[in-house]
Design a protein around this motif. Structure first.
Motif, PDB file in Angstrom:
ATOM      1  N   GLY A   4       0.857  -1.071  -0.019  1.00 47.06           N
ATOM      2  CA  GLY A   4      -0.017   0.283   0.134  1.00 47.06           C
ATOM      3  C   GLY A   4       0.849   1.090  -0.106  1.00 47.06           C
TER       4      GLY A   4
ATOM      5  N   ARG B  25      -3.458  -2.818  -5.733  1.00 47.46           N
ATOM      6  CA  ARG B  25      -4.635  -2.372  -4.768  1.00 47.46           C
ATOM      7  C   ARG B  25      -5.942  -3.139  -4.847  1.00 47.46           C
ATOM      8  NH1 ARG B  25      -5.262   3.798  -5.657  1.00 47.46           N
ATOM      9  NH2 ARG B  25      -6.303   3.108  -7.596  1.00 47.46           N
TER      10      ARG B  25
ATOM     11  N   GLY C 270      -6.887   0.955   0.420  1.00 47.36           N
ATOM     12  CA  GLY C 270      -6.129   2.160  -0.050  1.00 47.36           C
ATOM     13  C   GLY C 270      -7.210   3.000  -1.179  1.00 47.36           C
TER      14      GLY C 270
END
Length: 240
Positions: free
Chosen positions: A141, A178, A200
């Protein structure tokens, strides 16, 4: 039916699949490259930027080694961006005689996936350690800027080396990883909004857009399709 297990090759996954009749679950972008065997044919799948829908009849058998992000080029001998969104015959990358002999070994093997894994182990080189660190940080992340600073690369240098290692730049890789984080949470039963924030994304709408753009489906559509094709848990498929 689909099954997978961790490979003896660090960070890789060995998988096998028999195509079933009906809707085919698309393969989503994951920053990886695969060495594939399908009914006597050896291929390489490059890194995808969008969902790929396999075109194979019911009953077709596949086996594959999915290299960790950034590791494929060292084993296959080609920069990842040259194979982006492509499936190519292995004999376009390796000497024809080597490919013929490998094809024969796999055809005679009791488990094609194990034979394919052995070939990958024999050819595996050392991945770019900086790119491995980039993949790990982005998968956790970290932002692209923070990742570049951590590995000591400038914007242009990071982009150039990312193209060779992953097939696309760090921003695209960050989006892909992600989405993978978010969808993994969705499959664990985490509500969409919570999964989006934990991965995220700005919010659930952001995750929904990314799912449409990269996976070509909706969050609900992905979750329902995935439930119908749950892989065998990693480690339960013994090595021959």
């Amino acid at each position: 039916m689909y099954r997978e297990r961790a490979s003896r090759l660090a960070g890789a996954v060995v998988w096998a699949r028999t195509m079933e009749a009906g809707a085919v679950r698309p393969v989503l972008p994951d920053g990886c490259m695969d060495l594939l065997w399908c009914e006597g044919r050896l291929l390489v799948a490059g890194p995808d930027t969008h969902a790929y829908v396999p075109d194979a009849p019911a009953g077709a058998r596949f086996a594959g080694v999915r290299f960790a992000p950034g590791a494929g080029p060292a084993a296959l001998g080609v920069p990842a961006h040259e194979l982006r969104d492509r499936r190519v015959d292995l004999n376009a990358l390796w000497p024809g005689g080597d490919v013929r002999r490998l094809t024969e070994r796999i055809a005679e093997a009791p488990d094609p996936a194990v034979a394919l894994e052995n070939a990958a182990l024999a050819r595996a080189g050392e991945p770019d350690p900086l790119m491995r660190a980039v993949a790990e940080r982005l998968a956790a992340g970290a932002t692209v800027a923070a990742t570049a600073e951590a590995v000591g690369l400038g914007t242009r240098g990071l982009h150039r080396r990312s193209l060779a290692a992953f097939g696309y730049g760090p921003k695209t890789l960050a989006r892909v990883l992600r989405l993978q984080r978010a969808l993994a949470l969705v499959l664990e039963g985490v509500p969409y909004a919570e999964a989006a924030l934990a991965a995220g994304c700005a919010d659930q709408a952001h995750l929904a857009r990314e799912t449409r753009d990269l996976a070509g489906t909706t969050l609900t559509g992905y979750a329902e399709a995935a439930k119908s094709e749950t892989p065998t848990p990693s480690g339960s498929w013994s090595v021959a």
